[in-house]
Design a protein around this motif. Structure first.
Motif, PDB file in Angstrom:
ATOM      1  N   ARG A 291       0.739  -1.219  -0.100  1.00 52.39           N
ATOM      2  CA  ARG A 291       0.046  -0.056   0.044  1.00 52.39           C
ATOM      3  C   ARG A 291       0.910   1.206   0.115  1.00 52.39           C
ATOM      4  O   ARG A 291       0.495   2.240  -0.921  1.00 52.39           O
ATOM      5  CB  ARG A 291      -0.833  -0.167   1.187  1.00 52.39           C
ATOM      6  CG  ARG A 291      -2.096   1.248   1.214  1.00 52.39           C
ATOM      7  CD  ARG A 291      -3.019   1.055   2.370  1.00 52.39           C
ATOM      8  NE  ARG A 291      -2.441   1.578   3.581  1.00 52.39           N
ATOM      9  CZ  ARG A 291      -2.790   2.541   4.063  1.00 52.39           C
ATOM     10  NH1 ARG A 291      -3.302   3.307   3.251  1.00 52.39           N
ATOM     11  NH2 ARG A 291      -2.135   2.818   5.337  1.00 52.39           N
ATOM     12  N   GLU A 294       2.192   1.902  -3.311  1.00 54.79           N
ATOM     13  CA  GLU A 294       1.038   2.356  -4.416  1.00 54.79           C
ATOM     14  C   GLU A 294       1.079   3.889  -4.233  1.00 54.79           C
ATOM     15  O   GLU A 294       0.881   4.728  -5.091  1.00 54.79           O
ATOM     16  CB  GLU A 294      -0.182   1.713  -3.972  1.00 54.79           C
ATOM     17  CG  GLU A 294      -0.220   0.289  -4.517  1.00 54.79           C
ATOM     18  CD  GLU A 294      -1.711  -0.371  -4.136  1.00 54.79           C
ATOM     19  OE1 GLU A 294      -2.491   0.328  -3.727  1.00 54.79           O
ATOM     20  OE2 GLU A 294      -1.899  -1.412  -4.540  1.00 54.79           O
ATOM     21  N   ARG A 297       4.044   5.630  -5.652  1.00 56.40           N
ATOM     22  CA  ARG A 297       3.886   5.865  -7.142  1.00 56.40           C
ATOM     23  C   ARG A 297       2.878   6.838  -7.504  1.00 56.40           C
ATOM     24  O   ARG A 297       3.065   7.533  -8.363  1.00 56.40           O
ATOM     25  CB  ARG A 297       3.371   4.394  -7.497  1.00 56.40           C
ATOM     26  CG  ARG A 297       3.085   4.251  -9.275  1.00 56.40           C
ATOM     27  CD  ARG A 297       4.213   4.639  -9.920  1.00 56.40           C
ATOM     28  NE  ARG A 297       3.959   5.009 -11.454  1.00 56.40           N
ATOM     29  CZ  ARG A 297       4.774   5.204 -12.457  1.00 56.40           C
ATOM     30  NH1 ARG A 297       6.133   5.085 -11.972  1.00 56.40           N
ATOM     31  NH2 ARG A 297       4.368   5.344 -13.482  1.00 56.40           N
ATOM     32  N   ARG A 419       8.966   2.323  -9.692  1.00 54.02           N
ATOM     33  CA  ARG A 419       7.998   1.442  -8.902  1.00 54.02           C
ATOM     34  C   ARG A 419       8.759   0.532  -7.930  1.00 54.02           C
ATOM     35  O   ARG A 419      10.185   0.232  -8.045  1.00 54.02           O
ATOM     36  CB  ARG A 419       7.008   0.513  -9.824  1.00 54.02           C
ATOM     37  CG  ARG A 419       6.535   1.271 -10.684  1.00 54.02           C
ATOM     38  CD  ARG A 419       5.528   0.262 -11.627  1.00 54.02           C
ATOM     39  NE  ARG A 419       5.041   1.087 -12.913  1.00 54.02           N
ATOM     40  CZ  ARG A 419       3.804   1.490 -12.752  1.00 54.02           C
ATOM     41  NH1 ARG A 419       2.947   1.518 -11.753  1.00 54.02           N
ATOM     42  NH2 ARG A 419       3.386   2.093 -13.839  1.00 54.02           N
TER      43      ARG A 419
END
Length: 425
Positions: A291, A294, A297, A419
């Motif tokens: 999480r 994410e 990113r 990433r």
């Protein structure tokens, strides 16, 4: 140290590079227009020991770092070198048919030679811009000229007007040519290659020193100057910085199953610096780490969307904060940094006192800061590091990459680091 006369931030219009491109002419033309716009008769340039942060002399003359210069508006520049070895290397380069950008090299004491050269060039009563006596970066907020050196030079140039232009000239340096951007692409690619090399080696039981050495060696094989890496391991790790076994005598750590490697990598090519922030896990990341990745990113993508000519550095910082704020996360490192030179960085350590147990009690005077060190308008050719760091409690992930402002938006240079990566174990 006496404070040089300050100047308002300004600068002339920087022309597009001529075709065919001459990098030396491009840089000198920018500098001449800068001196004209600020009504300067010349520049006194003090060398810095970290060209990845700020070294105007290396930028102008592509020679050894940490040398000093007198650059008249009209006339030839002179280098004051620390030792004859600088001149010897310069001569050998010429004998080998390599390009050099300066002819007059002298060796001696800068406090004595710089004023003497200024008088020789009829600048003793002139208006001289000083580079190195004012804000140069978050690491050099007051410049890098020592008080004894400044006092000695001021005494020897009593009729000159000394004007601090360190910050303003940094903005000139920041607008890089297409040639420089090609070199930055080379450096960024070396950073990605270092990540891939470390991932190929990473397994449970591998020592931190092996991974660190592999990353550094990979970049050096590609012709990079590599000064260090910020490097941490462990899922439960809210720290940042170089490994402490480089700082004090202590054992390095060995990787474990379901572990994590974090790094900020600094490949430097042609004295152009990049910051490549990354993290990878051994095996699939835990849900909270995923999480965080994410959100990091999302912050990266917000930064890419915000880097535009006409936007400000502070506006990009604010845009990159939004995903973390909406997710209730915090970050330790700046989300955004200017490169070449490193003039500014965004806020850092926002939320550590609330999210890390006992931190506020143990370190009551260790606070973060919310605003950029220096705000400025983004212009084409400026280079930056997007380095979002998203943390939830003691979990987190860092991604990032090097970008440049173009005429219409943002160019990305990295692919691997942008990433969270995983290694199958």
């Amino acid at each position: 140290m006496p404070t040089p006369t300050p100047l308002p931030a300004s600068g002339g219009t920087i022309p597009e590079a001529a075709a065919p491109h001459s990098e030396r002419a491009f840089r000198m033309r920018q500098t001449e227009e800068f001196m004209d716009a600020h009504e300067l008769d010349g520049l006194l340039i003090f060398g810095a020991d970290r060209s990845d942060r700020y070294d105007a002399g290396q930028y102008l003359f592509r020679d050894r770092r940490y040398q000093h210069y007198v650059l008249p508006r009209h006339g030839e520049p002179t280098m004051v070198a620390f030792a004859a070895q600088v001149a010897a290397q310069h001569q050998l380069s010429r004998e080998r048919g390599l390009e050099t950008w300066i002819d007059d090299i002298r060796v001696g004491s800068a406090p004595e030679l710089l004023p003497a050269i200024a008088h020789e060039k009829k600048l003793g009563r002139g208006r001289l811009g000083v580079i190195g006596a004012g804000y140069g970066s978050p690491f050099y907020p007051g410049g890098w000229v020592s008080k004894p050196v400044w006092d000695a030079i001021s005494e020897r140039l009593p009729e000159a007007t000394l004007v601090d232009v360190t910050r303003d000239y940094g903005l000139v340096m920041a607008r890089r040519s297409d040639e420089d951007l090609a070199h930055i692409a080379t450096a960024a690619a070396a950073g990605d290659a270092a990540i891939e090399a470390m991932m190929a080696l990473a397994r449970p039981g591998v020592d931190e020193t092996e991974l660190y050495a592999e990353g550094v060696a990979t970049m050096m094989r590609k012709g990079m100057r590599v000064t260090w890496m910020l490097f941490q391991t462990g899922l439960d790790n809210y720290a940042w910085g170089e490994p402490t076994w480089l700082t004090r005598p202590e054992p390095s750590r060995k990787l474990e199953r379901r572990d994590m490697v974090w790094a900020e990598i600094f490949p430097n090519y042609a004295e152009l610096n990049t910051h490549v922030n990354m993290s990878f896990t051994l095996g699939e990341p835990p849900a909270e780490t995923a999480r965080c990745a994410e959100v990091a990113r999302a912050s990266y993508e917000a930064g890419v969307a915000a880097v535009r000519p006409g936007a400000t550095f502070g506006e990009v910082c604010a845009a990159m904060e939004v995903p973390l704020t909406e997710s209730g996360m915090w970050h330790l490192t700046p989300q955004f940094a200017s490169l070449n030179p490193l003039l500014s960085g965004g806020g850092s350590a926002l939320g550590i006192r609330e999210h890390v147990d006992a931190f506020a009690e143990t370190y009551p005077h260790a606070d973060g800061h919310a605003r950029p060190f220096f705000d400025f308008e983004i212009r084409p050719g400026m280079t930056f590091s997007l380095q979002p760091d998203a943390r939830s409690g003691r979990s987190g992930a860092i991604v990032g990459g090097v970008v440049a402002a173009t005429e219409s938006g943002c160019r990305e240079f990295n692919t691997v680091s942008t990433r969270l990566n995983t290694v199958d174990v």
